[in-house]
Design a protein around this motif. Structure first.
Motif, PDB file in Angstrom:
ATOM      1  N   GLU A 185       7.236  -7.290  11.636  1.00 55.37           N
ATOM      2  CA  GLU A 185       8.623  -6.965  11.303  1.00 55.37           C
ATOM      3  C   GLU A 185       8.690  -6.009  10.111  1.00 55.37           C
ATOM      4  O   GLU A 185       9.427  -5.018  10.134  1.00 55.37           O
ATOM      5  CB  GLU A 185       9.416  -8.246  10.969  1.00 55.37           C
ATOM      6  N   ALA A 186       7.915  -6.304   9.087  1.00 58.22           N
ATOM      7  CA  ALA A 186       7.975  -5.485   7.872  1.00 58.22           C
ATOM      8  C   ALA A 186       7.474  -4.072   8.130  1.00 58.22           C
ATOM      9  O   ALA A 186       8.103  -3.080   7.710  1.00 58.22           O
ATOM     10  CB  ALA A 186       7.149  -6.148   6.769  1.00 58.22           C
ATOM     11  N   ILE A 187       6.355  -3.950   8.841  1.00 59.09           N
ATOM     12  CA  ILE A 187       5.795  -2.609   9.062  1.00 59.09           C
ATOM     13  C   ILE A 187       6.661  -1.829  10.061  1.00 59.09           C
ATOM     14  O   ILE A 187       6.821  -0.612   9.945  1.00 59.09           O
ATOM     15  CB  ILE A 187       4.324  -2.704   9.510  1.00 59.09           C
ATOM     16  N   SER A 188       7.244  -2.551  11.038  1.00 54.15           N
ATOM     17  CA  SER A 188       8.177  -1.871  11.957  1.00 54.15           C
ATOM     18  C   SER A 188       9.363  -1.336  11.169  1.00 54.15           C
ATOM     19  O   SER A 188       9.811  -0.190  11.376  1.00 54.15           O
ATOM     20  CB  SER A 188       8.677  -2.852  13.019  1.00 54.15           C
ATOM     21  N   LYS A 189       9.875  -2.158  10.271  1.00 52.09           N
ATOM     22  CA  LYS A 189      11.025  -1.738   9.459  1.00 52.09           C
ATOM     23  C   LYS A 189      10.667  -0.537   8.575  1.00 52.09           C
ATOM     24  O   LYS A 189      11.432   0.444   8.472  1.00 52.09           O
ATOM     25  CB  LYS A 189      11.475  -2.916   8.585  1.00 52.09           C
ATOM     26  N   CYS A 278       8.825   2.560   1.513  1.00 54.02           N
ATOM     27  CA  CYS A 278       8.656   1.657   0.366  1.00 54.02           C
ATOM     28  C   CYS A 278       9.981   1.025  -0.039  1.00 54.02           C
ATOM     29  O   CYS A 278      10.040  -0.152  -0.380  1.00 54.02           O
ATOM     30  CB  CYS A 278       8.062   2.409  -0.819  1.00 54.02           C
ATOM     31  N   LYS A 279      11.050   1.804   0.036  1.00 53.67           N
ATOM     32  CA  LYS A 279      12.360   1.259  -0.317  1.00 53.67           C
ATOM     33  C   LYS A 279      12.785   0.197   0.687  1.00 53.67           C
ATOM     34  O   LYS A 279      13.407  -0.807   0.329  1.00 53.67           O
ATOM     35  CB  LYS A 279      13.411   2.380  -0.356  1.00 53.67           C
ATOM     36  N   ALA A 280      12.457   0.428   1.966  1.00 53.98           N
ATOM     37  CA  ALA A 280      12.936  -0.460   3.020  1.00 53.98           C
ATOM     38  C   ALA A 280      12.156  -1.774   3.063  1.00 53.98           C
ATOM     39  O   ALA A 280      12.739  -2.819   3.349  1.00 53.98           O
ATOM     40  CB  ALA A 280      12.852   0.246   4.376  1.00 53.98           C
ATOM     41  N   ALA A 281      10.851  -1.701   2.818  1.00 48.82           N
ATOM     42  CA  ALA A 281      10.041  -2.900   3.064  1.00 48.82           C
ATOM     43  C   ALA A 281       9.126  -3.269   1.899  1.00 48.82           C
ATOM     44  O   ALA A 281       8.289  -4.165   2.036  1.00 48.82           O
ATOM     45  CB  ALA A 281       9.222  -2.722   4.341  1.00 48.82           C
ATOM     46  N   GLY A 282       9.290  -2.579   0.772  1.00 46.32           N
ATOM     47  CA  GLY A 282       8.491  -2.946  -0.399  1.00 46.32           C
ATOM     48  C   GLY A 282       8.860  -4.339  -0.885  1.00 46.32           C
ATOM     49  O   GLY A 282      10.040  -4.687  -0.923  1.00 46.32           O
ATOM     50  N   GLY A 283       7.834  -5.133  -1.212  1.00 50.06           N
ATOM     51  CA  GLY A 283       8.092  -6.504  -1.655  1.00 50.06           C
ATOM     52  C   GLY A 283       8.478  -7.430  -0.523  1.00 50.06           C
ATOM     53  O   GLY A 283       8.823  -8.586  -0.740  1.00 50.06           O
ATOM     54  N   ASN A 284       8.433  -6.916   0.682  1.00 48.57           N
ATOM     55  CA  ASN A 284       8.878  -7.712   1.831  1.00 48.57           C
ATOM     56  C   ASN A 284       7.927  -7.546   3.017  1.00 48.57           C
ATOM     57  O   ASN A 284       8.351  -7.510   4.157  1.00 48.57           O
ATOM     58  CB  ASN A 284      10.301  -7.294   2.213  1.00 48.57           C
ATOM     59  N   GLY A 285       6.656  -7.359   2.706  1.00 53.61           N
ATOM     60  CA  GLY A 285       5.677  -7.274   3.793  1.00 53.61           C
ATOM     61  C   GLY A 285       4.905  -5.971   3.832  1.00 53.61           C
ATOM     62  O   GLY A 285       3.783  -5.919   4.337  1.00 53.61           O
ATOM     63  N   LEU A 286       5.501  -4.875   3.314  1.00 60.02           N
ATOM     64  CA  LEU A 286       4.750  -3.615   3.211  1.00 60.02           C
ATOM     65  C   LEU A 286       3.953  -3.673   1.915  1.00 60.02           C
ATOM     66  O   LEU A 286       4.525  -3.764   0.830  1.00 60.02           O
ATOM     67  CB  LEU A 286       5.702  -2.411   3.201  1.00 60.02           C
ATOM     68  N   LEU A 287       2.628  -3.646   2.021  1.00 58.37           N
ATOM     69  CA  LEU A 287       1.779  -3.862   0.847  1.00 58.37           C
ATOM     70  C   LEU A 287       1.171  -2.564   0.308  1.00 58.37           C
ATOM     71  O   LEU A 287       0.997  -2.405  -0.896  1.00 58.37           O
ATOM     72  CB  LEU A 287       0.659  -4.831   1.199  1.00 58.37           C
TER      73      LEU A 287
END
Lengths: 310, 237
Positions: A185-189, A278-287
């Protein structure tokens, strides 16, 4: 290495190659027909490995921006050689644009032979479909000493209007960045945020499905017939089997591949895309964000993430 | 890149039986003949018995390669006969065989654009091969006769024997003229997308006429069937 919104951006570089490129503009009576023709033309155009060309929509054009004042799309196409581009473009024009109701096709790079000596045929070859009933019109235009030539080919909904040819120019293929994290989900986002942000940028495309490739490849294979194979260093299921570039907490990687007409166009799009991801998924699965290269030995264009992101 | 402006100094005599005055062959008036010449040399270019300098004041200025003729040129024939690129504009009326084959040649103009703000004599576009002729006013008899290809736009009225022997090309007219019986097909209505790709000269009411072609359907008749021609005569429906 830099950190953006909690995401590590590696000091890696993307390695890209010289390609041959062109741009065409497809219009239709309404947006839907223009899109239908464009989707057909750019279908099966993800990778030169087996598609012949890498092609996708560059951006949507308003009626004010198209040559004939109708809705349209600009399409970029890249190939490893001029002859491959000359083969693929007329083939796709004939099967995908000529066939689509109400469509018309124009050069997306203005200028005649004196400005761009290398040409890709459009109406130059497709006109013969008119079986002798085709009509040529040459009209004065800026950048064309002898005028700009169009063909009018009779078809079942009226006429297919198609420009004679289009310039072939130099391009760069294989710009990229990889999004690494711990959930689909995070990387798709992150992927979708990046591609959405890059969508309307000029002079570049992301030709893979949804703009992203999950089958990143390395050069060579254990099978002699193949010259590319899976990029095992980023395959999570092989982490314990091969020298992996994934960290323990990273379970998924997706690669955004970019072809562009200039170094700056690709560099800018990487910056825009990485920032949006990074804005969309940083701290939420995008490492982590990194880039793919072959040690700098194969491609002469190097996009260093640290420089690009400044 | 030069724009040459030729302003008429003297009008030729009326063509009456008493004077037996000849029309003047104006086909040497062409930017490609002027390109490497000084103004003095251009003035010495022969137009039959006289020279360009006898008939016109010649001026040059910076601009795309164009020639503009100003005056009453009804006695000047074959204007633009050898034009292959660039623009030739007449501010006024023009004579016979505009853009038409001159000097025993098989073909007339082969490219570029001729613009006439006034009226034109007979045989306009005779055997023209390629290029565009835009006429704000009326044309005489035998316009587009034996036309090989190209485009002629006529905003005014059209004389008899229009498009006789036409093989290919487009005649775009404000109203369908009377055509010789049986030589052209019945009219067919259609869109005319190509009009949106051609920018009309911003002269006279050509822009307004051209916008009608883009905004509505057109009627097209094809011929001249007497010579197996595939030309088209197009008018706003």
């Amino acid at each position: 290495m830099t950190i953006l919104n909690g995401v590590t951006i590696e000091s890696e570089f993307a390695e890209a190659f010289d390609m041959k490129a062109t741009r065409v503009i497809i219009t239709g009576h309404d947006r839907q027909w223009a899109l239908d023709a464009t989707m057909a033309m750019t279908g099966f155009g993800t990778s030169v490995i087996a598609c012949g060309i890498e092609t996708a929509i560059e951006r949507e054009l308003s009626p004010e921006e198209t040559p004939d004042g109708r809705p349209g799309f600009s399409v970029l196409a890249f190939a490893v050689s001029g002859s491959e581009l000359e083969k693929q473009i007329p083939r796709r024009v004939g099967q995908c644009v000529l066939t689509c109701p109400t469509s018309a096709l124009y050069a997306g790079i203005v200028g005649d032979k004196s400005m761009h000596p290398k040409r890709i045929p459009l109406g130059k070859t497709i006109r013969y479909f008119g079986d002798g009933n085709q009509i040529s019109k040459v009209t004065p235009a800026a950048g064309y000493a002898k005028g700009r030539r169009y063909w009018r080919i009779p078809v079942m909904d009226g006429e297919f209007v198609c420009e004679h040819d289009v310039a072939r120019i130099n391009g760069i293929g294989g710009g990229n960045f990889l999004l690494l994290g711990n959930s689909i989900e995070a990387i798709s986002k992150a992927c979708r945020a990046a591609v959405d942000a890059m969508r309307d940028l000029p002079d570049m495309i992301t030709p893979f499905p949804g703009g992203a490739a999950r089958s990143g490849s390395k050069v060579g294979s254990k099978y002699p017939a193949l010259f590319a194979s899976t990029n095992d260093a980023f395959c999570p299921t092989l982490r314990t089997m091969t020298p992996s570039l994934l960290r323990d907490d990273e379970t998924i990687a997706m690669e955004i591949v970019i072809d562009g007409l200039s170094f700056d166009a690709i560099a800018n799009s990487i910056k825009v895309g990485v920032t949006a991801a990074c804005k969309a998924a940083g701290g939420n699965g995008l490492l982590r964000v990194t880039a793919g290269n072959y040690g700098g030995k194969l491609g002469k264009h190097h996009f260093h993430l640290a420089e690009v992101m400044q | 890149m030069t724009k040459w402006t030729l302003t008429q100094k003297q009008k030729p005599p009326e063509n009456k039986v008493e004077t037996c005055a000849e029309n003047i062959d104006a086909s040497p008036i062409d930017a490609k003949n002027f390109g490497d010449k000084s103004l003095a040399e251009i003035k010495k270019i022969s137009l039959g018995r006289q020279t360009i300098g006898d008939w016109f004041d010649v001026q040059d200025s910076d601009g795309p390669d164009t020639v503009e003729l100003r005056g009453d040129l009804r006695r000047f024939d074959h204007i633009g006969a050898a034009l292959s690129s660039g623009e030739l504009k007449v501010v006024g009326d023009a004579g016979n065989f505009l853009g038409g084959a001159a000097d025993g040649k098989r073909l007339g103009m082969s490219g570029g654009r001729i613009v006439i703000t006034g009226n034109v004599g007979d045989y306009a576009g005779h055997r023209m091969r390629r290029g565009e002729i835009w006429i704000c006013g009326n044309v005489g008899r035998f316009a587009a006769a034996h036309m090989v290809a190209g485009t002629i736009v006529i905003a005014g009225k059209i004389g008899h024997d229009f498009a006789i022997g036409m093989r290919r090309g487009s005649l775009i007219v404000s109203q369908m003229p009377i055509l010789a019986d049986g030589r052209f097909s019945d009219p067919v209505e259609s869109d005319f997308l190509i009009a949106s790709l051609i920018a009309p000269p911003e002269t006279g009411h050509l822009v307004e006429f051209w916008s009608r072609l883009q905004d509505q359907q057109v009627s097209t008749r094809r011929g001249d069937r007497a010579v197996g021609g595939q030309g088209e005569i197009v008018t706003p429906h």
